[in-house]
Design a protein around this motif. Sequence first.
Motif, PDB file in Angstrom:
ATOM      1  N   GLN A   1      67.231  -2.425  29.495  1.00  8.71           N
ATOM      2  CA  GLN A   1      66.425  -3.612  29.097  1.00  8.71           C
ATOM      3  C   GLN A   1      66.862  -4.597  28.009  1.00  8.71           C
ATOM      4  O   GLN A   1      67.309  -3.811  26.969  1.00  8.71           O
ATOM      5  CB  GLN A   1      64.670  -3.101  28.761  1.00  8.71           C
ATOM      6  CG  GLN A   1      64.212  -2.235  29.942  1.00  8.71           C
ATOM      7  CD  GLN A   1      62.801  -1.745  29.330  1.00  8.71           C
ATOM      8  OE1 GLN A   1      62.844  -1.548  28.133  1.00  8.71           O
ATOM      9  NE2 GLN A   1      62.215  -1.393  30.221  1.00  8.71           N
TER      10      GLN A   1
ATOM     11  N   ILE B   1      68.541  -3.472  36.487  1.00  6.49           N
ATOM     12  CA  ILE B   1      68.013  -2.523  37.088  1.00  6.49           C
ATOM     13  C   ILE B   1      68.930  -1.834  37.746  1.00  6.49           C
ATOM     14  O   ILE B   1      69.330  -2.654  39.063  1.00  6.49           O
ATOM     15  CB  ILE B   1      66.682  -2.952  37.516  1.00  6.49           C
ATOM     16  CG1 ILE B   1      65.780  -3.682  36.837  1.00  6.49           C
ATOM     17  CG2 ILE B   1      65.929  -1.716  38.505  1.00  6.49           C
ATOM     18  CD1 ILE B   1      64.664  -4.285  37.383  1.00  6.49           C
TER      19      ILE B   1
ATOM     20  N   GLU C   1      66.880   1.340  33.990  1.00 10.32           N
ATOM     21  CA  GLU C   1      66.722   0.020  33.649  1.00 10.32           C
ATOM     22  C   GLU C   1      67.363  -0.053  32.103  1.00 10.32           C
ATOM     23  O   GLU C   1      67.330   0.694  31.392  1.00 10.32           O
ATOM     24  CB  GLU C   1      65.198  -0.311  33.372  1.00 10.32           C
ATOM     25  CG  GLU C   1      64.459  -0.696  34.526  1.00 10.32           C
ATOM     26  CD  GLU C   1      63.062  -1.001  34.275  1.00 10.32           C
ATOM     27  OE1 GLU C   1      62.887  -1.726  33.195  1.00 10.32           O
ATOM     28  OE2 GLU C   1      62.486  -0.918  35.383  1.00 10.32           O
TER      29      GLU C   1
END
Length: 141
Positions: free
Chosen positions: A97, A83, A95
Motif C-alpha cells: 500500500q 496488489i 497489498e
Amino acid sequence: MKQENEENIKDKSNSPYDYIEKKRTKFLALPLYFTKYYIGEEKINIRKGFLTTTEDDTYMYKVQDVRLTRSLMEKMFKLGTVICYTGDTTDPTLELQHIKHSKEIKEYLIQASEEARLRRRTRYNVDVGSDDSDDDNDNED
C-alpha cells in the motif's frame, strides 16, 4: 532527500532484496507507518508493527497476477498500491500500500514471478469451467 536516496541504495546493495519500500501516508507521502516491504527475486517480505511485529513472506513463484491502483491523492504524491494475487493459503491477496516506484515494482513483480515459475518449472492452470453434460452426450453416440 538526497541523503535518504543514498541510504536506500546502500540498503539495496547489502541486501538480497531488489526493492525496499515503506508504506506511506496518502497525504504528502510521509513514511509514518511501521510497515516495510522487501521485494527480491525469490520472495516478498512484509514487516509490520513497532512494539509487536508481524512478518509475512510469499514466494515469488506463487504470484499469479499483479494489479496497480492509484487514487487521485496517490497520483498527486507519486504513490500507488500494488496488489498481488497469489496461490498462497495465508495471503491470497497481498497489498503493497501507498508505495513509491509502484509502476516499476509492478513490472518487476510480473517479470520476477514468471522467471521464478520457469526456474521451478511450476505452472498455474486455471480451470475456466467444464460442462460435464457435453461429455455425457458425446459418449451416447
